[in-house]
Design a protein around this motif. Structure first.
Motif, PDB file in Angstrom:
ATOM      1  N   ALA A 154       0.824  -1.208   0.000  1.00  0.00           N
ATOM      2  CA  ALA A 154       0.000   0.000   0.000  1.00  0.00           C
ATOM      3  C   ALA A 154       0.856   1.255   0.000  1.00  0.00           C
ATOM      4  O   ALA A 154       0.520   2.256  -0.652  1.00  0.00           O
ATOM      5  CB  ALA A 154      -0.929  -0.007   1.211  1.00  0.00           C
ATOM      6  N   GLN A 155       1.977   1.244   0.715  1.00  0.00           N
ATOM      7  CA  GLN A 155       2.856   2.409   0.748  1.00  0.00           C
ATOM      8  C   GLN A 155       3.474   2.682  -0.619  1.00  0.00           C
ATOM      9  O   GLN A 155       3.743   3.831  -0.972  1.00  0.00           O
ATOM     10  CB  GLN A 155       3.960   2.200   1.791  1.00  0.00           C
ATOM     11  N   ASP A 156       3.717   1.619  -1.393  1.00  0.00           N
ATOM     12  CA  ASP A 156       4.256   1.820  -2.740  1.00  0.00           C
ATOM     13  C   ASP A 156       3.229   2.458  -3.666  1.00  0.00           C
ATOM     14  O   ASP A 156       3.589   3.184  -4.604  1.00  0.00           O
ATOM     15  CB  ASP A 156       4.715   0.478  -3.326  1.00  0.00           C
ATOM     16  N   LEU A 157       1.941   2.193  -3.417  1.00  0.00           N
ATOM     17  CA  LEU A 157       0.892   2.753  -4.268  1.00  0.00           C
ATOM     18  C   LEU A 157       0.434   4.123  -3.776  1.00  0.00           C
ATOM     19  O   LEU A 157       0.330   5.072  -4.554  1.00  0.00           O
ATOM     20  CB  LEU A 157      -0.302   1.784  -4.319  1.00  0.00           C
ATOM     21  N   MET A 158       0.142   4.208  -2.476  1.00  0.00           N
ATOM     22  CA  MET A 158      -0.349   5.460  -1.878  1.00  0.00           C
ATOM     23  C   MET A 158       0.308   5.606  -0.510  1.00  0.00           C
ATOM     24  O   MET A 158       0.093   4.784   0.382  1.00  0.00           O
ATOM     25  CB  MET A 158      -1.873   5.435  -1.748  1.00  0.00           C
ATOM     26  N   SER A 159       1.085   6.626  -0.348  1.00  0.00           N
ATOM     27  CA  SER A 159       1.886   6.768   0.871  1.00  0.00           C
ATOM     28  C   SER A 159       1.047   7.093   2.105  1.00  0.00           C
ATOM     29  O   SER A 159       1.463   6.821   3.229  1.00  0.00           O
ATOM     30  CB  SER A 159       2.950   7.853   0.677  1.00  0.00           C
TER      31      SER A 159
END
Length: 212
Positions: A154-159
């Motif tokens: 999820a952090q790679d897509l939306m921080s």
């Protein structure tokens, strides 16, 4: 006066060549072909491919209907003595189909456990392990590693995205359900190809079929 019998007269009869397979004959030092006689252990170990193919092509139920009906009737009568219950013909057929489907899946899983243990027979320990996982409602993948993977993705897509505990559990349940379906399909492809090992091609075909 009758002519004397000699070897020339006897040799006029045709001489039959010995039965041979290939070049193996008694005349050239070989031995004639004989069908091999299997021992009792070899006959048991030989796969019953004819019977398996017949049952795979058939759409009929394996358990005799009358026998299954007696078992269901006896079970229902014991469970509902206060309020007698009757089961219709269509309901009984649906119940038998569901029961046979569950039995087939159980036997397939037990067979895989036996193959993994390098055995030909299914043992009681295999059935106990299957029943333990069937009765369990716990997830197979540990929760902490799964949550860590989800948060990293999820952090790679939306921080700035956050997940609640219930949302992570729902994702966990859905992910395991999809993985189980993929493994079941991949296993079916491997068995169809007469292999025990699941290859990357089996996984790719399973993912393509499930996600379509």
């Amino acid at each position: 006066m009758a002519p004397p019998r000699n070897s020339a007269v006897k040799s006029a009869r045709p001489v039959l060549a010995p039965l041979s397979i290939g070049n193996a004959t008694p005349s050239n030092g070989g031995t004639p072909f004989r069908k091999p006689i299997l021992t009792k252990a070899q006959r048991k170990a030989a796969p019953a491919s004819g019977g398996i193919r017949r049952y795979q092509k058939s759409t009929e139920l394996l358990i005799p209907k009358e026998s299954f009906k007696r078992v269901v009737t006896s079970t229902v009568s014991d469970a509902s003595k206060a309020h007698p219950m009757r089961i219709g013909k269509e309901a009984l057929e649906s119940l038998q189909e569901a029961a046979e489907n569950r039995l087939v899946k159980t036997f397939e899983a037990a067979q895989l456990l036996a193959i993994h243990a390098k055995r030909q027979e299914i043992q009681q320990e295999d059935m106990k392990m299957i029943r333990r996982y069937q009765k369990s409602t716990e997830l197979l993948i540990p929760a902490a590693p799964f949550e860590r993977v989800v948060r990293e993705l999820a952090q790679d897509l939306m921080s700035d995205i956050l997940f609640t505990k219930d949302a992570l559990k729902a994702i966990h349940v859905e992910a395991e359900d999809v993985l189980v379906k993929i493994f079941e399909k991949a296993q079916a492809f491997a068995i169809h190809a007469k292999r025990v090992t699941i290859t990357d091609k089996d996984i790719q075909l399973a993912v393509k079929e499930i996600l379509q």
